[in-house]
Structures are given as C-alpha cells and as structure tokens.
Write a protein that holds these residues in place. Structure first.
Motif, short mmCIF file in Angstrom:
data_model
loop_
_atom_site.label_atom_id
_atom_site.label_comp_id
_atom_site.label_asym_id
_atom_site.label_seq_id
_atom_site.Cartn_x
_atom_site.Cartn_y
_atom_site.Cartn_z
N THR A 170 -3.84 -2.10 3.60
CA THR A 170 -3.69 -1.04 2.59
C THR A 170 -2.79 0.12 3.00
O THR A 170 -2.32 0.84 2.13
N ASN A 171 -2.54 0.34 4.28
CA ASN A 171 -1.75 1.51 4.70
C ASN A 171 -0.36 1.54 4.08
O ASN A 171 0.18 2.61 3.82
N PHE A 172 0.22 0.40 3.83
CA PHE A 172 1.57 0.38 3.28
C PHE A 172 1.64 1.03 1.90
O PHE A 172 2.70 1.50 1.49
N CYS A 173 0.52 1.05 1.19
CA CYS A 173 0.52 1.66 -0.16
C CYS A 173 0.97 3.11 -0.09
O CYS A 173 1.79 3.54 -0.89
N ASN A 174 0.44 3.87 0.85
CA ASN A 174 0.85 5.27 0.99
C ASN A 174 2.31 5.38 1.36
O ASN A 174 3.05 6.17 0.78
N LEU A 175 2.74 4.59 2.32
CA LEU A 175 4.12 4.68 2.79
C LEU A 175 5.13 4.30 1.70
O LEU A 175 6.23 4.83 1.65
N LEU A 176 4.75 3.37 0.83
CA LEU A 176 5.66 2.91 -0.21
C LEU A 176 5.43 3.61 -1.55
O LEU A 176 5.97 3.18 -2.57
N THR A 214 -9.90 -4.79 1.34
CA THR A 214 -9.80 -3.36 1.64
C THR A 214 -9.84 -3.07 3.13
O THR A 214 -9.37 -2.02 3.56
N THR A 215 -10.38 -3.95 3.92
CA THR A 215 -10.49 -3.68 5.35
C THR A 215 -10.59 -4.98 6.14
O THR A 215 -10.79 -6.05 5.57
N ILE A 251 -9.35 1.69 15.63
CA ILE A 251 -10.22 1.19 14.56
C ILE A 251 -9.60 1.51 13.19
O ILE A 251 -9.49 0.65 12.32
N ASN A 252 -9.18 2.74 12.99
CA ASN A 252 -8.61 3.12 11.70
C ASN A 252 -7.31 2.39 11.41
O ASN A 252 -7.03 2.04 10.26
N ARG A 253 -6.52 2.15 12.44
CA ARG A 253 -5.28 1.39 12.25
C ARG A 253 -5.60 -0.03 11.77
O ARG A 253 -5.00 -0.53 10.83
N ARG A 254 -6.58 -0.65 12.42
CA ARG A 254 -6.95 -2.02 12.02
C ARG A 254 -7.57 -2.04 10.62
O ARG A 254 -7.30 -2.95 9.84
#
Length: 105
Positions: A80-86, A55-56, A72-75
């Motif tokens: 997991t960030n790709f989940c929102n984009l996809l 998760t992080t 910090i938030n980007r790292r």
C-alpha cells in the motif's frame, strides 16, 4: 527534533532527523524518479477503476513493533505505501478474519 524534546516519539524523531542527510542533488534525482514512476503507473493503470490489494503482510504484536518499528511498518506497507507516493487514493475494506482470527482487509 535535534533538541530531543521529551514529547517527541523517538522513531518519528529519527525519521525526521535522517531527512537532513541527503544532498540536494539526490533529492532532485529522487523527485525525477518519482515523477517517472507516476507517469508509468498512470499509463499502466489507464482503463482500470481500481486495484484490489491486501492491506498488510502480517499482524505484529505491540512488542514486535516496539522492537523494530521501522522494519515492521515498512513490511506492513508492502502492498500500500506506493499509493501515497503516486498520489493515489486508498481505502481499507474489512474482510473476513483469517483462520488465526486476525483481521484481514
């Protein structure tokens, strides 16, 4: 946000204000790239019921987040960030704590 309302978080304000800079053609190019990535991801993941990902990447202190909130938030969203984009769903499931006593999922 341009009027700097006192109730606005400065980091959120900066993100929102930066959104006005890209030109329309760059936005369209980004949407095209994103649509292509979604299509490739669907093909790549066809037949899989899910992905297991950490998760992080770290457990920053509040002071670390205050010092560099965007970095910090980007790292922390590396896995997991790709989940929102996809347009994928994500669920964080708690796991056993790390040896240092930090949460893990």
């Amino acid at each position: 946000m341009e009027t700097s309302p006192a109730s606005a978080d400065p980091t959120v304000s900066r993100i929102i204000l930066n959104a006005k800079d890209p030109a329309a053609h760059a936005y369209v190019d980004d949407l095209t790239s994103l649509a292509s990535a979604k299509s490739k991801a669907r093909r790549l993941l066809e037949g899989f019921d899910g992905l297991l990902l950490p998760t992080t990447t770290e457990h920053p202190s509040i002071a670390d987040v205050v010092a560099e909130p965007l970095a910090i938030n980007r790292r922390m969203g590396t896995f997991t960030n790709f989940c929102n984009l996809l347009d994928m769903a994500a669920v964080a499931v708690p796991g056993q704590a790390t040896d240092a006593g930090h949460p893990f999922g």
